[in-house]
Enzyme design. Structure first.
Site, PDB file in Angstrom:
ATOM      1  N   ARG A 160      11.214   5.297   4.509  1.00 57.97           N
ATOM      2  CA  ARG A 160      11.382   6.761   4.536  1.00 57.97           C
ATOM      3  C   ARG A 160      12.015   7.229   5.850  1.00 57.97           C
ATOM      4  O   ARG A 160      12.785   8.185   5.864  1.00 57.97           O
ATOM      5  CB  ARG A 160      10.053   7.448   4.275  1.00 57.97           C
ATOM      6  CG  ARG A 160       9.612   7.294   2.808  1.00 57.97           C
ATOM      7  CD  ARG A 160       8.164   7.674   2.592  1.00 57.97           C
ATOM      8  NE  ARG A 160       7.921   9.059   2.950  1.00 57.97           N
ATOM      9  CZ  ARG A 160       6.697   9.604   2.993  1.00 57.97           C
ATOM     10  NH1 ARG A 160       5.635   8.874   2.660  1.00 57.97           N
ATOM     11  NH2 ARG A 160       6.547  10.859   3.331  1.00 57.97           N
ATOM     12  N   TYR A 179      12.810  -1.967  -2.106  1.00 54.03           N
ATOM     13  CA  TYR A 179      12.513  -0.545  -2.287  1.00 54.03           C
ATOM     14  C   TYR A 179      13.768   0.192  -2.733  1.00 54.03           C
ATOM     15  O   TYR A 179      14.894  -0.205  -2.399  1.00 54.03           O
ATOM     16  CB  TYR A 179      12.009   0.079  -0.981  1.00 54.03           C
ATOM     17  CG  TYR A 179      10.562  -0.250  -0.685  1.00 54.03           C
ATOM     18  CD1 TYR A 179       9.541   0.527  -1.205  1.00 54.03           C
ATOM     19  CD2 TYR A 179      10.221  -1.344   0.107  1.00 54.03           C
ATOM     20  CE1 TYR A 179       8.207   0.235  -0.940  1.00 54.03           C
ATOM     21  CE2 TYR A 179       8.887  -1.641   0.379  1.00 54.03           C
ATOM     22  CZ  TYR A 179       7.891  -0.855  -0.158  1.00 54.03           C
ATOM     23  OH  TYR A 179       6.578  -1.142   0.094  1.00 54.03           O
ATOM     24  N   ASP A 238       2.255   4.946  -0.312  1.00 53.20           N
ATOM     25  CA  ASP A 238       1.658   6.222   0.095  1.00 53.20           C
ATOM     26  C   ASP A 238       1.515   7.210  -1.064  1.00 53.20           C
ATOM     27  O   ASP A 238       2.089   7.011  -2.131  1.00 53.20           O
ATOM     28  CB  ASP A 238       2.581   6.885   1.136  1.00 53.20           C
ATOM     29  CG  ASP A 238       2.173   6.523   2.541  1.00 53.20           C
ATOM     30  OD1 ASP A 238       1.014   6.138   2.747  1.00 53.20           O
ATOM     31  OD2 ASP A 238       3.035   6.633   3.436  1.00 53.20           O
ATOM     32  N   ARG A 287       0.846  -1.189   0.000  1.00 57.31           N
ATOM     33  CA  ARG A 287       0.000   0.000   0.000  1.00 57.31           C
ATOM     34  C   ARG A 287       0.880   1.238   0.000  1.00 57.31           C
ATOM     35  O   ARG A 287       1.072   1.887   1.030  1.00 57.31           O
ATOM     36  CB  ARG A 287      -0.933  -0.039   1.207  1.00 57.31           C
ATOM     37  CG  ARG A 287      -2.039  -1.090   1.016  1.00 57.31           C
ATOM     38  CD  ARG A 287      -2.831  -1.295   2.270  1.00 57.31           C
ATOM     39  NE  ARG A 287      -2.002  -1.944   3.286  1.00 57.31           N
ATOM     40  CZ  ARG A 287      -2.447  -2.376   4.460  1.00 57.31           C
ATOM     41  NH1 ARG A 287      -3.707  -2.224   4.793  1.00 57.31           N
ATOM     42  NH2 ARG A 287      -1.636  -2.954   5.310  1.00 57.31           N
TER      43      ARG A 287
END
Lengths: 243, 243
Positions: free
Chosen positions: A196, A109, A51, A49
């Protein structure tokens, strides 16, 4: 039949992956196209999911359909219907027990940083901009100290309701090319905003706030306020999902 | 005082570099910001009149001003006023005889191609998309045969009114990384659409329309219709200008 989609998107214009009220999400755009294509309401499940503003090179989703469209043709059909900032890079048949989210063995990522006096025009939606020079060696050392199995509660957005905050980071690497720094982090799963916050902590290491030796203490604290800032969404990419 | 600006822009939203009626050009946006900043009408001269949709990493422009703003501060001041798809990467004092266009010793262009079944979401405004596989070796050989001093009339958009169509290509190189092919072409000057026609010819070489041995004949013909298509604007970048 269960169909697996691999999806690339530019997250700039979207409120993230997950369908929601009052804002346009990538999931909704793909579901609407599939519903139109197959003439039946389709619901898709995505691996991650992501952002608002976060991008994907290899998001994976699955759906079930009675349609007789050949599995590999969904990509071509959907790409004629989707906006150009969402592309289906592959479609294929998947086993009935395949689940885009629950069958994942790992995710990779990517995070892109432009380290320069001035922001870039061409990188404004694709790289975080950091004005101060980065200390590559310190950042890389800190990255390495995060690999392995740890309780990453200190690196999860406060307010997230996940109970089990133990995750395993398989690899964590950093590359520089001119004034562009790219980080790759792979693991068995990630907490909300985890990548992040890791990147934000690394960048603050370069500013002198942290040293690599602080990482074990920050992890042990399980305290979000001990880690660094949350790096901006635009630098983050869901690169690929492994099954 | 004469000021030299180095400018990066995403050309997607603009009708090209050159100020024009009825359409927004990069030159106009920068001139308007400078006029506001210095409280005097400012006209700038750019090194290259890039077309609509073409990008720049290192466009160069100059202007004259009586303003007492320190030369290196223009970049910071302008970047607070310009839209995020135009950034001033550097500003500095230039000699009175410096001219962004007429003092150039060479220009380096870059062209980016995504060679894949499906277009990319993240590369939609930054790479040309070619569906068919490219033949890297043939393309590289053809590129090499274009280096040197030639009459490039066959590689200029028809209707251009330049009389002297002789140009020197210094270097012409091609790199592949996965499904992304990047070409770099440097020379003392380029005719209208010259890089895009060179790339279009290379791509058609990969389709079997041309072979590297055809290049001397195409050049000798001085006939635009003998060369290949004009590759799309979005793959082209003015990379840097040499003085």
């Amino acid at each position: 039949m269960r169909i697996k989609l691999t999806i690339e998107y530019d997250g700039t214009a979207y409120a993230g992956w997950q369908r929601q009220e009052n804002a346009l999400a990538v999931q909704q755009v793909v579901e609407d196209a599939l519903t139109k294509l197959t003439n039946t309401k389709v619901v898709i499940s995505g691996a991650s999911r992501t952002d608002a503003g976060v991008h994907a090179l290899g998001q994976v989703a699955h759906f079930d359909t009675e349609s007789r469209i050949p599995p590999d043709k969904y990509s071509y059909a959907l790409n004629t219907m989707l906006p150009p900032d969402i592309r289906i890079s592959a479609s294929e048949a998947a086993p009935e027990n395949f689940h885009a989210r629950f069958s994942t063995a790992g995710k990779l990522y990517r995070y892109q940083i432009l380290s320069a006096h001035h922001a870039g025009a061409l990188t404004r939606n694709t790289h975080a901009h950091v004005i101060y020079p980065l200390n590559d060696e310190l950042m890389a050392a800190e990255l390495k100290s995060l690999t392995g199995t740890h309780d990453f509660a200190a690196f999860a957005a406060s307010g997230s309701i996940v109970k089990d905050t133990v995750r395993t980071i398989y690899t964590a690497d950093m590359y520089r090319r001119g004034n562009t720094v790219t980080l790759f982090v792979s693991g068995n799963g990630f907490l909300y905003n985890m990548v992040r916050i890791i990147v934000g902590t690394l960048v603050e290491t370069a500013f002198g706030r942290f040293s690599p030796e602080d990482m074990p203490d920050i992890i042990a604290s399980r305290d979000r306020s001990r880690a660094g800032m949350t790096a901006p969404a635009e630098g983050l990419y869901l690169n690929s999902v492994k099954y």
